[in-house]
Design a protein around this motif. Structure first.
Motif, PDB file in Angstrom:
ATOM      1  N   ALA A 200       0.861  -1.175   0.000  1.00 18.00           N
ATOM      2  CA  ALA A 200       0.000   0.000   0.000  1.00 18.00           C
ATOM      3  C   ALA A 200       0.899   1.227   0.000  1.00 18.00           C
ATOM      4  O   ALA A 200       1.522   1.555   1.009  1.00 18.00           O
ATOM      5  CB  ALA A 200      -0.899   0.000   1.225  1.00 18.00           C
ATOM      6  N   ILE A 201       0.997   1.869  -1.155  1.00 19.27           N
ATOM      7  CA  ILE A 201       1.873   3.021  -1.284  1.00 19.27           C
ATOM      8  C   ILE A 201       1.053   4.309  -1.248  1.00 19.27           C
ATOM      9  O   ILE A 201      -0.140   4.283  -1.000  1.00 19.27           O
ATOM     10  CB  ILE A 201       2.740   2.935  -2.554  1.00 19.27           C
ATOM     11  CG1 ILE A 201       1.865   2.968  -3.809  1.00 19.27           C
ATOM     12  CG2 ILE A 201       3.600   1.680  -2.514  1.00 19.27           C
ATOM     13  CD1 ILE A 201       2.663   3.085  -5.093  1.00 19.27           C
ATOM     14  N   GLY A 202       1.729   5.444  -1.494  1.00 18.51           N
ATOM     15  CA  GLY A 202       1.034   6.720  -1.447  1.00 18.51           C
ATOM     16  C   GLY A 202       1.573   7.607  -0.346  1.00 18.51           C
ATOM     17  O   GLY A 202       0.915   8.556   0.081  1.00 18.51           O
ATOM     18  N   ARG A 203       2.795   7.320   0.112  1.00 17.65           N
ATOM     19  CA  ARG A 203       3.410   8.098   1.182  1.00 17.65           C
ATOM     20  C   ARG A 203       4.413   9.112   0.650  1.00 17.65           C
ATOM     21  O   ARG A 203       5.340   9.520   1.348  1.00 17.65           O
ATOM     22  CB  ARG A 203       4.095   7.154   2.176  1.00 17.65           C
ATOM     23  CG  ARG A 203       3.249   6.022   2.704  1.00 17.65           C
ATOM     24  CD  ARG A 203       1.915   6.508   3.290  1.00 17.65           C
ATOM     25  NE  ARG A 203       2.080   7.388   4.429  1.00 17.65           N
ATOM     26  CZ  ARG A 203       2.130   6.958   5.688  1.00 17.65           C
ATOM     27  NH1 ARG A 203       2.036   5.667   5.959  1.00 17.65           N
ATOM     28  NH2 ARG A 203       2.262   7.817   6.670  1.00 17.65           N
ATOM     29  N   GLY A 204       4.243   9.487  -0.604  1.00 15.36           N
ATOM     30  CA  GLY A 204       5.191  10.362  -1.275  1.00 15.36           C
ATOM     31  C   GLY A 204       6.074   9.535  -2.191  1.00 15.36           C
ATOM     32  O   GLY A 204       6.440   8.405  -1.856  1.00 15.36           O
ATOM     33  N   VAL A 205       6.400  10.068  -3.361  1.00 10.30           N
ATOM     34  CA  VAL A 205       7.160   9.315  -4.344  1.00 10.30           C
ATOM     35  C   VAL A 205       8.466   8.807  -3.757  1.00 10.30           C
ATOM     36  O   VAL A 205       8.815   7.630  -3.881  1.00 10.30           O
ATOM     37  CB  VAL A 205       7.427  10.176  -5.598  1.00 10.30           C
ATOM     38  CG1 VAL A 205       8.384   9.469  -6.545  1.00 10.30           C
ATOM     39  CG2 VAL A 205       6.108  10.504  -6.312  1.00 10.30           C
ATOM     40  N   ARG A 206       9.210   9.678  -3.087  1.00 10.03           N
ATOM     41  CA  ARG A 206      10.509   9.278  -2.549  1.00 10.03           C
ATOM     42  C   ARG A 206      10.366   8.266  -1.415  1.00 10.03           C
ATOM     43  O   ARG A 206      11.149   7.326  -1.298  1.00 10.03           O
ATOM     44  CB  ARG A 206      11.285  10.511  -2.091  1.00 10.03           C
ATOM     45  CG  ARG A 206      11.662  11.459  -3.228  1.00 10.03           C
ATOM     46  CD  ARG A 206      12.237  12.755  -2.709  1.00 10.03           C
ATOM     47  NE  ARG A 206      13.493  12.534  -1.986  1.00 10.03           N
ATOM     48  CZ  ARG A 206      14.055  13.425  -1.167  1.00 10.03           C
ATOM     49  NH1 ARG A 206      13.449  14.595  -0.958  1.00 10.03           N
ATOM     50  NH2 ARG A 206      15.193  13.153  -0.571  1.00 10.03           N
ATOM     51  N   GLY A 207       9.348   8.451  -0.579  1.00  7.48           N
ATOM     52  CA  GLY A 207       9.120   7.489   0.501  1.00  7.48           C
ATOM     53  C   GLY A 207       8.751   6.115  -0.027  1.00  7.48           C
ATOM     54  O   GLY A 207       9.259   5.092   0.441  1.00  7.48           O
ATOM     55  N   ASP A 208       7.865   6.097  -1.030  1.00  2.00           N
ATOM     56  CA  ASP A 208       7.463   4.825  -1.627  1.00  2.00           C
ATOM     57  C   ASP A 208       8.658   4.108  -2.249  1.00  2.00           C
ATOM     58  O   ASP A 208       8.844   2.900  -2.069  1.00  2.00           O
ATOM     59  CB  ASP A 208       6.394   5.056  -2.697  1.00  2.00           C
ATOM     60  CG  ASP A 208       5.049   5.439  -2.116  1.00  2.00           C
ATOM     61  OD1 ASP A 208       4.819   5.192  -0.921  1.00  2.00           O
ATOM     62  OD2 ASP A 208       4.227   5.997  -2.870  1.00  2.00           O
ATOM     63  N   LEU A 209       9.482   4.862  -2.967  1.00  3.24           N
ATOM     64  CA  LEU A 209      10.632   4.235  -3.629  1.00  3.24           C
ATOM     65  C   LEU A 209      11.662   3.742  -2.630  1.00  3.24           C
ATOM     66  O   LEU A 209      12.286   2.701  -2.837  1.00  3.24           O
ATOM     67  CB  LEU A 209      11.259   5.218  -4.618  1.00  3.24           C
ATOM     68  CG  LEU A 209      10.396   5.576  -5.830  1.00  3.24           C
ATOM     69  CD1 LEU A 209      11.092   6.611  -6.699  1.00  3.24           C
ATOM     70  CD2 LEU A 209      10.066   4.328  -6.644  1.00  3.24           C
TER      71      LEU A 209
END
Length: 402
Positions: A200-209
């Protein structure tokens, strides 16, 4: 054969897991608590506050015939199950009462037509139809002395590979210890036999990556990773993230942007190499709009949400005509949900994988005599008549909301 009784039970089971549902942790009030009302982000935070229940909510449908056959169905109702149960009681029961339960397509069309003129083409009404439809298929299978997969035309495969659902991503500022905790969770899932996980992503592009990159580094290329953004990103961020996810070997990008933005889905599907999936599809009519706009690669309907087995079959077959894959969406719910999804997954020719919720579930194996078999990362469709699971009514209905 005639239907003589229809019952809809709103279920609100007390959680037995130590942690909230993974979707709630990723996209619910916990995530939203620290966000300001005004933001430079798009979509803005107040558009990303999804409602989650503190209990495990669903609606169970029981249909009885004059010959004593009993069919069980489930209507997806992750919140407010009493509303869905009332729709079944007040709107759908009068339509199916006295009918032959084996006429599943006729009854589906009659139920859907009932509120068409008022625009009820999604949401609670389609979810209510799903619960009744699954129960009808259960009876039809019992009457024929065959599993639902046989009524669907037979098994294309004996089992379907599942991915564990799921692990929530973390924001960029999360401590290394929190990332390592997620890595250990992924390792434990692989040890349990799973060959892949959905995050479950969606925590900011950099955070997700950062989070996905850590799990990929720890698990290697032989472990499948999928990503579900729940529609929280803008087109631009989704495009940027999608390219990076492909480089990390992520298998599909689920609901990258709000589902209403069909043009945006077309832009992403045509501009990215990573397959675009969508689980909020409710009908074949929504599916055909996405297909016409070349806006999707994988159809991902939920059998307890998208009109039941009847409509999910039509969605899968429609997608197959255009070379698109099908995979059942299976989140929080009961063993009825899992069994119906398994029958669809093994019968549809374009199935690829199936979702499987890994949380401790009070509505799981405990509510049936014969749980759906999950072995070595593969889900097997029950071999018994109909759904092929024997419900324990006293256990299942002990969770009815009062």
């Amino acid at each position: 054969m005639k239907i003589v009784k229809v019952e809809a039970f709103p279920i609100q089971a007390k959680p037995i897991d130590t942690r909230p549902y993974w979707g709630s942790r990723a996209w619910g009030s916990e995530r939203a608590a620290g966000q300001a009302e005004l933001s430079t982000e798009y979509p803005v935070p107040l558009r990303r506050r999804f409602i989650y229940s503190q209990t495990i909510d669903t609606v169970v449908v029981r249909i009885e015939t004059d010959g004593g056959l009993v069919g069980w169905g489930e209507a997806k109702a992750p919140v407010a199950p009493q509303a869905t149960a009332k729709i079944i009681e007040l709107l759908l029961t009068p339509i199916v009462m006295g009918a032959d339960p084996r006429e599943v397509l006729v009854l589906w069309e009659r139920m859907y037509a009932g509120m068409r003129v008022r625009g009820h083409r999604a949401g609670f009404y389609l979810e209510a139809i799903a619960g009744v439809d699954i129960a009808l298929w259960d009876i039809a299978g019992q009457a024929a002395g065959a599993p639902i997969s046989t009524l669907l035309g037979g098994k294309m495969r004996e089992s379907v590979r599942v991915y564990a659902s799921g692990i929530p991503s973390l924001p960029l500022e999360a401590p290394d210890e929190a990332i390592e905790t997620l890595v250990e969770e992924a390792r434990s899932l692989r040890a349990a036999g799973y060959t892949g996980v959905k995050m479950a992503i969606g925590r900011g592009v950099r955070g997700d990556l950062r989070t996905i990159g850590a799990i990929r580094d720890a698990m290697g290329d032989g472990f499948s990773i999928y990503a579900d953004a729940a529609g929280v990103y803008s087109r631009a961020d989704a495009m940027r993230l999608g390219r990076a996810l492909r480089e990390l070997g992520v298998g599909f990008f689920e609901m990258p942007i709000p589902p209403e933005d069909v043009e945006g889905y077309a832009e992403l599907a045509q501009g990215l190499d990573i397959p675009i999936a969508l689980d909020s599809i409710m009908s074949r009519h929504e599916t055909v709009e996405l297909i016409r706009n070349r806006a999707i690669d994988i159809v991902q309907p939920d059998v307890c949400r998208a009109g039941g087995i009847t409509e999910c079959r039509r969605i899968a077959e429609l997608a197959d005509c255009f070379g698109l894959a099908f995979q059942p969406h299976v989140s929080i719910g009961s063993q009825i949900h899992v069994a119906a999804s398994a029958h669809l997954a093994v019968a549809m020719p374009n199935s690829i994988v199936c979702e499987y919720w890994i949380g401790k579930n009070p509505l799981g194996p405990a509510v049936v005599e014969t749980p759906v078999e999950l072995r070595d990362g593969y889900l097997f469709a029950p071999a018994g008549d109909g759904l092929g699971i024997r419900i324990k009514p006293d256990v299942l209905l002990s969770h009815v909301a009062h």
